[in-house]
Design an enzyme around this catalytic site. Structure first.
Site, mmCIF file in Angstrom:
data_model
loop_
_atom_site.group_PDB
_atom_site.id
_atom_site.type_symbol
_atom_site.label_atom_id
_atom_site.label_comp_id
_atom_site.label_asym_id
_atom_site.label_seq_id
_atom_site.Cartn_x
_atom_site.Cartn_y
_atom_site.Cartn_z
ATOM 1 C CG HIS A 96 -1.826 1.219 1.256
ATOM 2 N ND1 HIS A 96 -2.853 1.391 0.362
ATOM 3 C CD2 HIS A 96 -1.828 2.324 2.049
ATOM 4 C CE1 HIS A 96 -3.470 2.539 0.610
ATOM 5 N NE2 HIS A 96 -2.856 3.127 1.625
ATOM 6 C CB SER A 97 0.996 4.304 0.220
ATOM 7 O OG SER A 97 1.364 5.646 0.023
ATOM 8 C CG MET A 98 7.249 3.445 0.911
ATOM 9 S SD MET A 98 8.016 4.059 2.441
ATOM 10 C CE MET A 98 9.339 2.872 2.660
ATOM 11 C CB SER A 123 -3.126 -0.995 -2.268
ATOM 12 O OG SER A 123 -4.021 -0.213 -1.520
#
Length: 255
Positions: A96-98, A123
């Site tokens: 997710h993200s990073m 994500s």
């Protein structure tokens, strides 16, 4: 700054529930400032059908005495090194993200080794090849600006944001993570062969639908886009639904 490259796999991976005898392995990669425990609920939902392990980056929780790794590619190198020594199982990557960026770079390395993941779930992150107009990097802004950004993303408990002692603990790690994300440079190379599933919230300021759709250009193995109601941290309230997507495709006994 470098992480603890000599640590064992136990120092990198956290498992919150017993793993089944059979079934694939799901490796979860946290967001900037996040820790392995963010995926406790994901593990609770999925652990009967697959092994769930969450990556614990240096600099947080039980690894808080270790310096954070401020380079995405170096972080991917270290994690891949540990995964090479893990018990062989079909592997699904979720970030997710990073964490999506780290998972992508890990997937590239695994495929380079001949260990094709079952899938990469990316994500809350625009595709690595997308470029946004330059702005002042968050890691160079003062603490007040970073706190304002955290409030806007609604991913951090307000009690933490109002506690000066807690902020003093988390802001250096978060700043290091922002530096890793903002200094990352995508290097074109062979496309992934595993499928990519991109997930995004309808109101995510960090990733538009078009930017997320661009993940399709990073694989020859098929692409799927899933859109959920919510912002950057839609996953906070949609974990069960997302876990269901993973389980339906890659539960025990499904290849």
């Amino acid at each position: 700054m470098t992480g603890a490259s000599t640590t064992s796999a136990a120092s990198w991976l956290r498992r919150f529930h017993p793993r089944p005898k059979d079934g694939p392995r799901l490796i979860c990669f946290p967001h900037a400032g996040g820790s392995a425990s963010y995926y406790f609920r994901m593990s609770r939902v999925l652990h009967l059908s697959m092994e769930v392990a969450a990556v614990q980056y240096p600099g947080r929780q039980d690894r808080r005495m270790e310096p954070p790794v401020e380079d995405i590619t170096q972080l991917a190198d270290l994690i891949t090194r540990e995964l090479r020594d893990a018990e062989p199982r079909p592997t699904v990557l979720f970030g997710h993200s990073m964490g999506a960026m780290v998972a992508f770079e890990v997937a590239r390395r695994l495929e380079r080794d001949g260990n094709l993941p079952l899938a990469l779930f990316a994500s809350g992150r625009r595709a690595p090849s997308t470029v946004r107009a330059a702005s002042q990097p968050m890691h160079l802004r003062d603490d007040a600006h970073i706190v304002t950004e955290l409030r806007a993303l609604s991913g951090t408990d307000n009690q933490i944001l109002e506690d000066e002692q807690l902020l003093a603990m988390i802001l250096p790690v978060l700043r290091s993570d922002y530096r890793a994300v903002e200094t990352y440079e995508y290097v074109p190379g062979p496309l992934l062969r595993c499928p990519i599933v991109s997930l995004v919230g309808t109101d995510d300021p960090q990733a538009t639908i078009a930017e997320v759709q661009a993940w399709a250009g990073h694989t020859t193995g098929g692409f799927d886009l899933r859109v959920f109601d919510g912002g950057h941290f839609y996953l906070d309230t949609r974990t069960d639904e997302v876990a269901g997507v993973i389980q339906k495709r890659y539960s025990a006994g499904v290849s």
